[in-house]
Scaffold this motif. Sequence first.
Motif, PDB file in Angstrom:
ATOM      1  N   THR A 187       6.069   4.458   5.053  1.00  0.00           N
ATOM      2  CA  THR A 187       6.817   4.075   6.251  1.00  0.00           C
ATOM      3  C   THR A 187       8.178   3.495   5.891  1.00  0.00           C
ATOM      4  O   THR A 187       9.187   3.782   6.543  1.00  0.00           O
ATOM      5  N   GLN A 228       2.240   1.892   3.466  1.00  0.00           N
ATOM      6  CA  GLN A 228       3.368   1.020   3.804  1.00  0.00           C
ATOM      7  C   GLN A 228       4.646   1.496   3.129  1.00  0.00           C
ATOM      8  O   GLN A 228       5.721   1.514   3.742  1.00  0.00           O
ATOM      9  N   LEU A 265      -0.442  -8.543  15.606  1.00  0.00           N
ATOM     10  CA  LEU A 265       0.120  -7.469  14.796  1.00  0.00           C
ATOM     11  C   LEU A 265      -0.027  -6.138  15.520  1.00  0.00           C
ATOM     12  O   LEU A 265       0.873  -5.289  15.479  1.00  0.00           O
ATOM     13  N   ALA A 288       6.518  -3.404  10.380  1.00  0.00           N
ATOM     14  CA  ALA A 288       6.657  -3.172  11.816  1.00  0.00           C
ATOM     15  C   ALA A 288       8.094  -3.418  12.269  1.00  0.00           C
ATOM     16  O   ALA A 288       8.652  -2.650  13.071  1.00  0.00           O
ATOM     17  N   GLN A 326       3.181  -3.726  16.316  1.00  0.00           N
ATOM     18  CA  GLN A 326       3.262  -2.368  15.804  1.00  0.00           C
ATOM     19  C   GLN A 326       3.376  -1.336  16.922  1.00  0.00           C
ATOM     20  O   GLN A 326       4.150  -0.380  16.830  1.00  0.00           O
ATOM     21  N   ALA A 350      -3.178 -11.326  12.882  1.00  0.00           N
ATOM     22  CA  ALA A 350      -3.194 -10.042  12.193  1.00  0.00           C
ATOM     23  C   ALA A 350      -4.507  -9.295  12.264  1.00  0.00           C
ATOM     24  O   ALA A 350      -4.553  -8.114  11.960  1.00  0.00           O
ATOM     25  N   ILE A 405      -1.163  -8.141   2.340  1.00  0.00           N
ATOM     26  CA  ILE A 405      -0.926  -6.864   3.005  1.00  0.00           C
ATOM     27  C   ILE A 405      -0.593  -7.071   4.477  1.00  0.00           C
ATOM     28  O   ILE A 405       0.243  -6.362   5.056  1.00  0.00           O
ATOM     29  N   ALA A 406      -1.210  -8.069   5.120  1.00  0.00           N
ATOM     30  CA  ALA A 406      -0.913  -8.354   6.526  1.00  0.00           C
ATOM     31  C   ALA A 406       0.525  -8.836   6.701  1.00  0.00           C
ATOM     32  O   ALA A 406       1.192  -8.488   7.683  1.00  0.00           O
ATOM     33  N   ASP A 415       2.585  -5.784   6.456  1.00  0.00           N
ATOM     34  CA  ASP A 415       2.458  -5.033   7.707  1.00  0.00           C
ATOM     35  C   ASP A 415       3.419  -5.557   8.764  1.00  0.00           C
ATOM     36  O   ASP A 415       4.012  -4.774   9.522  1.00  0.00           O
ATOM     37  N   THR A 416       3.569  -6.868   8.825  1.00  0.00           N
ATOM     38  CA  THR A 416       4.479  -7.475   9.795  1.00  0.00           C
ATOM     39  C   THR A 416       5.917  -7.068   9.509  1.00  0.00           C
ATOM     40  O   THR A 416       6.661  -6.658  10.418  1.00  0.00           O
ATOM     41  N   SER A 441       0.832  -1.205   0.000  1.00  0.00           N
ATOM     42  CA  SER A 441       0.000   0.000   0.000  1.00  0.00           C
ATOM     43  C   SER A 441       0.864   1.251   0.000  1.00  0.00           C
ATOM     44  O   SER A 441       2.053   1.222   0.348  1.00  0.00           O
TER      45      SER A 441
END
Length: 317
Positions: free
Chosen positions: A41, A38, A282, A128, A286, A245, A120-121, A124-125, A35
């Motif tokens: 970041t 993401q 998750l 983080a 985070q 997640a 996406i999850a 995300d991991t 995304s």
Amino acid sequence: MSVNPREAAGTARPAGLSRLAQDLLPALYQHRLISTSQLHTLFTPHVERPVYLRQQLKELRTAGLVDAIGRRTSRRGNPELLWYVTARGADAVASDPTVPRRGYRISPEAAASQLQAHTIAVVDTGVAFVDWARRLGHECSPLDWEPEVAHRIRDGESRGATEAFMMPDAVLRYTHVAEGRRKLLSFFVEVDRGTMQTSRLAAKLSAYARYQHYIPAGRRRGRLTTREAWRDLYPVFPRLLIVLADSGRVSDRVVTNRVQDLRALAATDPRSEQLAAGVTTLQRLQAEGPFAPIATPLCGDPAPTDVFLAPAGGSRA
């Protein structure tokens, strides 16, 4: 010292693109679907609004190297864009001999499918870990996790022998730096969005335990193989981190039950006792970071610990 993500991710560099655009391509190629937030970041955390990042993504899209699709479960307003490399973009990255080839290339249909949320999850991991490495002065770059790395397990030497593959959602590498000492950590990451059946989780845990002790049948240089297969890939057997997640949308009781189920499953296989394995959410990863007591070990004492997955007084090797 923290790694500059642009330097760490800068590999394939088609001519005529900015440094940032060149750095984005390998990350999109490796992680399949990311995304805008993401990417912000990972690559431009120093700015409040990712205006320049969006400009570079637009240029990549105009050049036919990347494309985007709206998120299936978007929040209020316009859906967030999820980015992926096109066939042309993948070819541009793969032409660099320093970039590991990936057999799987995401299609527009796959990007729009139900696999979107899980992909996406997983990202995300990884994000983080990168974010907290930056805060803590450790090292973890946008390319330090790789999705779906197959590990072969074969029973016997005959052609009819059963062959299986253990495939974590990601293999993540992280360098912990403290008091001038550097500790290289590796993790098998499994992401559970609350949709995985108990029997499937049991099979996954059993596969990790089996792989830890798996010695390929056959000979090397005229001698019988006595070395576990994982030793050809890792200096020590990676820790197993299961990340729940979707925990932010369910009650604490549901999370507690899931953790208890996982511990019960691990107890059914004696081989699992030797796994350095734990489960977290998750949300906690985070918010608190990997080196807060966010993980519940799957075996032994259930007291919360960090991702070293060693209880107080235990080994942090």
